[in-house]
Design an enzyme around this catalytic site. Structure first.
Site, PDB file in Angstrom:
ATOM      1  N   GLY A 290      -0.337  11.779  -0.822  1.00 20.33           N
ATOM      2  CA  GLY A 290      -0.861  13.197  -0.484  1.00 20.33           C
ATOM      3  C   GLY A 290      -1.443  13.198   1.122  1.00 20.33           C
TER       4      GLY A 290
ATOM      5  N   VAL B 266       0.805   4.647 -10.343  1.00 19.68           N
ATOM      6  CA  VAL B 266      -0.043   3.396 -10.752  1.00 19.68           C
ATOM      7  C   VAL B 266      -0.974   3.455 -11.834  1.00 19.68           C
ATOM      8  CG1 VAL B 266      -2.240   2.496  -9.414  1.00 19.68           C
ATOM      9  CG2 VAL B 266      -0.273   3.550  -7.939  1.00 19.68           C
TER      10      VAL B 266
ATOM     11  N   GLU C 144      -8.347  32.018  -4.644  1.00 22.77           N
ATOM     12  CA  GLU C 144      -7.192  32.053  -4.017  1.00 22.77           C
ATOM     13  C   GLU C 144      -5.807  32.357  -4.762  1.00 22.77           C
ATOM     14  OE1 GLU C 144      -7.041  30.172   0.467  1.00 22.77           O
ATOM     15  OE2 GLU C 144      -6.607  28.604  -1.481  1.00 22.77           O
TER      16      GLU C 144
ATOM     17  N   ALA D 278      -8.411  19.180   2.349  1.00 25.99           N
ATOM     18  CA  ALA D 278      -7.264  18.528   3.058  1.00 25.99           C
ATOM     19  C   ALA D 278      -7.741  18.078   4.243  1.00 25.99           C
ATOM     20  CB  ALA D 278      -6.169  19.656   3.038  1.00 25.99           C
TER      21      ALA D 278
END
Length: 402
Positions: free
Chosen positions: A10, A77, A165, A315
């Site tokens: 990411g 994972v 959003e 982010a």
């Protein structure tokens, strides 16, 4: 030769990879992700609403892997053993490490509400976003064959950043849904159900009201102060009146869950000292119990010194954390002391449609078209920091004027 393992491709994981790959040394990097592509998770709502194709928000991980220094493994994972310093993958492979970056991302949080996981659409990755759009299309086309009014209802559960959003993108694409259903756009009903009454607390109330009022003008009906109690197939049950403890129901063909996220379950499964999948890290982003393990992104809790609360997982902060983790591993490889993580937010902007947005840049409130321009610039910057010039040129948002 030291082995550095990065779990997750990411924002944070790829930023750490870029820092490590930009330096030569006696180390090898192994990057693990369950997908063979990176995707911009901040754009998932656009894929779910159908305003952007999935291909537009993703690119191959191999594009940013230097095969001379890095090996990419597509796998999931399952366990991190910090005592043995190894990672177990779903496919059965075990990866030893000298230094580890854990950037495993988020998963949807249902807070134990009955039926939320089973009967509401989640937005966790590209595939779930595509499934949401396919569901909307199926409901609308189904209405054209069998006109049940609830098929035209779309409910967004939660009025956080993602929910707002998403509502903006859904409102923007109502004409498409109407064509699928064979109705007028005004017949497509958008609802948002939220437990609190003060929406978007990260913004001042006037700015938050600006965004909410625009959504209301575009036909979104907000049911605020109404906690969701249960989700049944095609029905959201919420508390109508707290004083009398009475509930109400809203039938909808599409129910999308955006009430919150937690860090990856792997953190709890692996015995980390975590809460909701997030570990409170040391000031250099390392695991307080294992200094060779760095924890970043959605699985890390970094305290804001101004209010002693964890920073929101965005982010922007994930990219900064990835850079710091990468630098600190280079420091350790050189026998140097690690550096403290510091963060100063550049601001936050929420999009409501392609040409409308609102938020804060620095200390300045921005709204309307100028905010939309800035939002796209922010998206392009994060794309550059994970993918470089090549990905910006092929996937960047340059539709600034429409």
């Amino acid at each position: 030769m030291k082995e550095v393992v990065i779990l997750g491709a990411g924002y944070g994981g790829l930023r750490a990879l870029h820092v490590l790959q930009s330096h030569q040394g006696e180390f090898h990097v192994t990057l693990v992700d369950r997908n063979d592509y990176h995707y911009e998770s901040t754009d998932l709502h656009e894929v779910a609403a159908g305003t952007q194709p999935a291909e537009r928000i993703q690119y191959p991980i191999e594009d940013v892997v230097n095969s001379k220094t890095t090996t990419f493994i597509k796998d999931e994972v399952t366990l991190i053993d910090r005592t043995q310093k190894q990672v177990t993958l779903k496919g059965g492979q075990t990866l030893p490490y000298d230094y580890l970056v854990v950037s495993l991302g988020f998963q949807s949080e249902t807070f134990g509400i009955p039926g939320a996981a089973e009967n509401a659409l989640q937005l966790e990755d590209v595939e779930t976003a595509k499934q949401a759009l396919a569901h909307i299309e199926a409901q609308m086309k189904g209405y054209a064959q069998d006109p049940k009014p609830e098929a035209l209802n779309i409910v967004v559960c939660g009025a956080g950043f993602t929910g707002i959003e998403l509502l903006g993108a859904l409102a923007e694409n109502k004409e498409t849904y109407a064509k699928w259903a064979g109705v007028e756009a005004k017949e497509i009903k958008l609802y948002c159900i939220e437990a609190v009454t003060r929406l978007l607390p990260m913004f001042d109330e006037k700015l938050a009201d600006y965004g909410i009022d625009h959504l209301k003008e575009w036909g979104v009906e907000f049911l605020t102060g109404k906690p969701i109690k249960e989700i049944k197939p095609g029905v959201v049950i919420y508390q109508e009146d707290a004083a009398t403890n009475t509930n109400a129901e809203l039938a909808a063909g599409t129910i999308i869950w955006t009430t919150g996220v937690s860090g990856s379950h792997v953190m709890g499964d692996s015995g980390f000292n975590q809460r909701r999948g997030r570990v409170t890290v040391a000031d250099d982003l390392s695991d307080p119990d294992h200094s060779e393990v760095f924890i970043i992104g959605d699985v890390a809790a970094v305290m804001d010194p101004d209010n002693q609360r964890p920073y929101p997982t965005t982010a922007q902060i994930a990219l900064k954390m990835g850079a710091t983790a990468g630098k600190n591993i280079l420091h350790l490889l050189a026998g140097e002391a690690t550096e403290k993580f510091t963060f100063h937010s550049l601001g936050s902007v929420a999009s409501i449609g392609n040409t409308h947005a609102f938020g804060v840049v620095g200390k300045t409130n921005v709204k309307g078209y100028p905010a939309s321009f800035i939002k796209k610039g922010i998206l392009d910057r994060s794309l550059f920091e994970t993918g470089g010039v090549k990905e910006v040129l092929s996937k960047g948002r340059f539709d600034f004027y429409h």
